[in-house]
Write an enzyme that holds these catalytic residues in place. Structure first.
Site, PDB file in Angstrom:
ATOM      1  CB  ALA A 175      -0.900  -0.012   1.230  1.00 18.96           C
ATOM      2  CG  PHE A 176      -0.329   4.362   1.205  1.00 23.85           C
ATOM      3  CD1 PHE A 176      -1.304   5.161   0.605  1.00 23.85           C
ATOM      4  CD2 PHE A 176      -0.684   3.593   2.296  1.00 23.85           C
ATOM      5  CE1 PHE A 176      -2.594   5.194   1.109  1.00 23.85           C
ATOM      6  CE2 PHE A 176      -1.971   3.622   2.799  1.00 23.85           C
ATOM      7  CZ  PHE A 176      -2.938   4.432   2.205  1.00 23.85           C
ATOM      8  NE  ARG A 177       2.691   3.583  -6.490  1.00 25.88           N
ATOM      9  CZ  ARG A 177       2.540   3.443  -7.799  1.00 25.88           C
ATOM     10  NH1 ARG A 177       3.570   3.264  -8.555  1.00 25.88           N
ATOM     11  NH2 ARG A 177       1.363   3.435  -8.331  1.00 25.88           N
ATOM     12  CG  LEU A 178       5.073   2.801   2.121  1.00 27.11           C
ATOM     13  CD1 LEU A 178       4.520   3.133   3.505  1.00 27.11           C
ATOM     14  CD2 LEU A 178       6.470   3.412   1.973  1.00 27.11           C
ATOM     15  CG  HIS A 179       6.453  -1.363  -3.581  1.00 30.46           C
ATOM     16  ND1 HIS A 179       5.112  -1.382  -3.894  1.00 30.46           N
ATOM     17  CD2 HIS A 179       6.980  -0.302  -4.222  1.00 30.46           C
ATOM     18  CE1 HIS A 179       4.857  -0.367  -4.706  1.00 30.46           C
ATOM     19  NE2 HIS A 179       5.967   0.304  -4.917  1.00 30.46           N
TER      20      HIS A 179
END
Ligand SMILES: Cc1cc2nc3c(=O)[nH]c(=O)nc-3n(C[C@H](O)[C@H](O)[C@H](O)COP(=O)(O)O)c2cc1C
Length: 200
Positions: A175-179
């Site tokens: 989520a939110f590019r917090l891979h």
């Protein structure tokens, strides 16, 4: 290390196999297509798709023509890299390592498992070399159909490459590019793995 769920376990090949099994169920086609990167003698990178055919206990195997551009570059460097990306899973696996030919019984067996047309096509194609016309290629196919018969042997110029990794990275969309990223590294394919979590 906090590494459960899809990243669970310390064996990167087991994780790769498990992700591949999921991708086989969710991708529309070719879940085993990899973008294979090589470098030429000048250090200029090159990349193309091939099909990953085996995930072994400690290596990855794909098949190609040993006269092809990619084979020349693989053998010139002794190294290659590839990436797998599954849109349906929003995941990728990156692999870098050392290469060697697989041209023994395992290559014979894989060659024999292919359709007769594909087996004859392998004989007919001088992969990566200029071709004057489609008709010329079809005439070559017709020729080998006669000369090689219904049970063509594996061409000596066609077989596998085994990539023994020194680096394998697993990436999953968060989520939110917090891979999530986890990287397995080892100095040589004979060493044991270290594992790190990476910033996205
Ligand atoms: C989805 C896909 C899978 C492919 N699989 C292979 C393969 O397994 N082996 C192969 O030699 N070429 C395969 N190709 C063709 C290669 O991408 C490439 O055109 C060919 O191998 C010549 O590359 P080279 O000139 O760099 O050697 C595939 C292409 C696509 C699009």
């Amino acid at each position: 290390m906090d590494r459960g769920g899809i990243f669970a376990g310390d064996d990167p090949f087991a994780i790769a196999r498990s992700w591949m099994a999921e991708a086989e169920a969710s991708e529309i086609n070719d879940p085993n297509a990899i973008a294979l990167a090589t470098v030429d003698a000048q250090g200029l990178p090159n990349v193309r798709m091939v099909l990953l055919k085996e995930i072994e206990a400690d290596a990855f195997v794909f098949y190609t023509n040993y006269g092809s551009k990619k084979a020349q570059e693989i053998e010139g460097a002794g190294k290659a890299a590839f990436v797998l990306h599954w849109k349906s899973l929003r995941r990728q696996i990156r692999v870098r390592g050392m290469t060697e030919r697989e041209e023994g019984p395992q290559a014979d067996e894989y060659y024999a498992s292919r359709s007769l047309k594909s087996r004859l096509g392998a004989w007919a194609s001088k992969q990566s070399e200029p071709l004057s016309s489609r008709e010329y290629l079809m005439a070559e196919v017709a020729k080998v159909t006669v000369t090689k018969g219904a049970h063509p042997p594996r061409p000596p110029f066609w077989g596998g490459f085994r990539l023994r990794p020194v680096e394998i990275e697993f990436w999953a969309d968060g989520a939110f590019r917090l891979h999530d990223r986890f990287r397995w590294t080892r100095e040589t394919p004979l060493d044991s793995w270290g594992i790190q979590r990476l910033n996205p």
